[in-house]
Design a protein around this motif. Structure first.
Motif, mmCIF file in Angstrom:
data_model
loop_
_atom_site.group_PDB
_atom_site.id
_atom_site.type_symbol
_atom_site.label_atom_id
_atom_site.label_comp_id
_atom_site.label_asym_id
_atom_site.label_seq_id
_atom_site.Cartn_x
_atom_site.Cartn_y
_atom_site.Cartn_z
ATOM 1 N N PRO A 4 0.807 -1.222 0.000
ATOM 2 C CA PRO A 4 0.000 0.000 0.000
ATOM 3 C C PRO A 4 0.834 1.263 0.000
ATOM 4 O O PRO A 4 0.368 2.316 -0.422
ATOM 5 N N TRP A 5 2.079 1.195 0.446
ATOM 6 C CA TRP A 5 2.925 2.378 0.507
ATOM 7 C C TRP A 5 3.398 2.804 -0.869
ATOM 8 O O TRP A 5 3.689 3.966 -1.099
ATOM 9 N N SER A 6 3.503 1.872 -1.802
ATOM 10 C CA SER A 6 3.938 2.226 -3.160
ATOM 11 C C SER A 6 2.786 2.228 -4.150
ATOM 12 O O SER A 6 2.979 2.488 -5.327
ATOM 13 N N GLY A 7 1.579 1.917 -3.692
ATOM 14 C CA GLY A 7 0.427 1.888 -4.576
ATOM 15 C C GLY A 7 0.233 0.565 -5.285
ATOM 16 O O GLY A 7 -0.620 0.441 -6.144
ATOM 17 N N VAL A 8 1.024 -0.452 -4.923
ATOM 18 C CA VAL A 8 0.914 -1.761 -5.565
ATOM 19 C C VAL A 8 -0.256 -2.521 -4.962
ATOM 20 O O VAL A 8 -0.420 -2.581 -3.750
ATOM 21 N N VAL A 9 -1.071 -3.103 -5.836
ATOM 22 C CA VAL A 9 -2.215 -3.914 -5.445
ATOM 23 C C VAL A 9 -2.042 -5.273 -6.110
ATOM 24 O O VAL A 9 -1.569 -5.357 -7.247
ATOM 25 N N VAL A 16 -2.861 -17.374 -10.080
ATOM 26 C CA VAL A 16 -1.537 -16.770 -9.936
ATOM 27 C C VAL A 16 -1.705 -15.331 -9.446
ATOM 28 O O VAL A 16 -2.438 -14.544 -10.050
ATOM 29 N N LYS A 17 -1.018 -15.005 -8.349
ATOM 30 C CA LYS A 17 -1.071 -13.638 -7.823
ATOM 31 C C LYS A 17 -0.111 -12.762 -8.611
ATOM 32 O O LYS A 17 1.042 -13.120 -8.824
ATOM 33 N N ARG A 18 -0.623 -11.622 -9.058
ATOM 34 C CA ARG A 18 0.176 -10.699 -9.864
ATOM 35 C C ARG A 18 0.060 -9.287 -9.302
ATOM 36 O O ARG A 18 -1.011 -8.863 -8.889
ATOM 37 N N PRO A 19 1.178 -8.538 -9.344
ATOM 38 C CA PRO A 19 1.136 -7.148 -8.866
ATOM 39 C C PRO A 19 0.571 -6.216 -9.933
ATOM 40 O O PRO A 19 0.769 -6.432 -11.129
ATOM 41 N N MET A 20 -0.137 -5.209 -9.465
ATOM 42 C CA MET A 20 -0.630 -4.160 -10.355
ATOM 43 C C MET A 20 -0.200 -2.812 -9.796
ATOM 44 O O MET A 20 -0.180 -2.611 -8.588
ATOM 45 N N SER A 21 0.109 -1.900 -10.697
ATOM 46 C CA SER A 21 0.502 -0.549 -10.310
ATOM 47 C C SER A 21 0.125 0.399 -11.436
ATOM 48 O O SER A 21 0.320 0.075 -12.606
ATOM 49 N N LEU A 22 -0.410 1.543 -11.079
ATOM 50 C CA LEU A 22 -0.751 2.529 -12.103
ATOM 51 C C LEU A 22 0.387 3.525 -12.244
ATOM 52 O O LEU A 22 0.401 4.577 -11.622
ATOM 53 N N THR A 23 1.336 3.155 -13.072
ATOM 54 C CA THR A 23 2.433 4.054 -13.404
ATOM 55 C C THR A 23 1.886 5.163 -14.298
ATOM 56 O O THR A 23 0.756 5.068 -14.802
ATOM 57 N N LEU A 95 -6.933 -0.233 -6.575
ATOM 58 C CA LEU A 95 -5.790 0.182 -7.391
ATOM 59 C C LEU A 95 -5.891 1.660 -7.749
ATOM 60 O O LEU A 95 -4.937 2.425 -7.581
ATOM 61 N N LEU A 96 -7.043 2.078 -8.217
ATOM 62 C CA LEU A 96 -7.234 3.472 -8.608
ATOM 63 C C LEU A 96 -7.105 4.399 -7.403
ATOM 64 O O LEU A 96 -6.450 5.446 -7.485
ATOM 65 N N ALA A 97 -7.685 4.010 -6.286
ATOM 66 C CA ALA A 97 -7.604 4.846 -5.082
ATOM 67 C C ALA A 97 -6.156 5.000 -4.622
ATOM 68 O O ALA A 97 -5.713 6.105 -4.312
ATOM 69 N N ARG A 98 -5.425 3.918 -4.595
ATOM 70 C CA ARG A 98 -4.032 3.983 -4.138
ATOM 71 C C ARG A 98 -3.150 4.802 -5.064
ATOM 72 O O ARG A 98 -2.181 5.415 -4.622
ATOM 73 N N ALA A 99 -3.472 4.822 -6.331
ATOM 74 C CA ALA A 99 -2.661 5.580 -7.283
ATOM 75 C C ALA A 99 -2.719 7.074 -7.007
ATOM 76 O O ALA A 99 -1.782 7.798 -7.339
ATOM 77 N N PHE A 100 -3.789 7.535 -6.373
ATOM 78 C CA PHE A 100 -3.963 8.965 -6.174
ATOM 79 C C PHE A 100 -3.909 9.401 -4.722
ATOM 80 O O PHE A 100 -4.208 10.547 -4.410
ATOM 81 N N LEU A 101 -3.498 8.509 -3.837
ATOM 82 C CA LEU A 101 -3.323 8.881 -2.440
ATOM 83 C C LEU A 101 -1.898 9.346 -2.207
ATOM 84 O O LEU A 101 -0.954 8.805 -2.785
ATOM 85 N N LEU A 102 -1.753 10.333 -1.355
ATOM 86 C CA LEU A 102 -0.422 10.760 -0.933
ATOM 87 C C LEU A 102 0.157 9.671 -0.034
ATOM 88 O O LEU A 102 -0.595 8.951 0.636
ATOM 89 N N PRO A 103 1.475 9.532 0.015
ATOM 90 C CA PRO A 103 2.083 8.474 0.845
ATOM 91 C C PRO A 103 1.581 8.462 2.281
ATOM 92 O O PRO A 103 1.343 7.402 2.848
ATOM 93 N N GLU A 104 1.373 9.624 2.872
ATOM 94 C CA GLU A 104 0.911 9.655 4.267
ATOM 95 C C GLU A 104 -0.547 9.245 4.417
ATOM 96 O O GLU A 104 -1.006 8.967 5.516
#
Length: 108
Positions: A4-9, A16-23, A95-104
């Motif tokens: 959650p700290w890097s936005g990876v879901v 198969v578990k796969r990582p997702m990230s909105l770069t 995924l979308l929510a984490r992409a737009f949250l500030l780290p804190e």
């Protein structure tokens, strides 16, 4: 692994578990794929509930690409996502929510 700290879901596809990230690149592809002109319009589309299953699929493809898997929409049409369509929608929303949250603001 979900981070959650890097936005990876994480999403489970065909067992198969796969990582997702909105770069930034993944977001740019998603804007084009969904026909949105801005990031704000893209987020509002999902926040308003005005999204389709095709939109969820596009978001998952973008996230998987951002997570390092060169996948195409066609690769996922017959895939089994853990939790079915509702599970896919929940993971896409996270995924979308984490992409737009500030780290804190990010929490597990």
């Amino acid at each position: 692994m979900e981070n959650p700290w890097s936005g990876v879901v994480q999403i489970e596809i065909d067992g198969v578990k796969r990582p997702m990230s909105l770069t930034l690149g993944a977001l740019a592809e998603l804007e084009v794929d969904l026909g949105e002109d801005t990031l704000v319009a893209l987020v509002e589309r999902f926040e308003s509930g005005g999204f389709s299953s095709s939109d969820v699929l596009g978001l998952i493809v973008a996230g998987l690409r951002g997570g390092g898997w060169e996948v195409e929409r066609a690769d996922l049409l017959a895939a089994e996502v853990s939790g079915g369509p509702m599970g896919a929608a929940k993971v896409a929303a996270r995924l979308l929510a984490r992409a737009f949250l500030l780290p804190e603001e990010r929490r597990a």
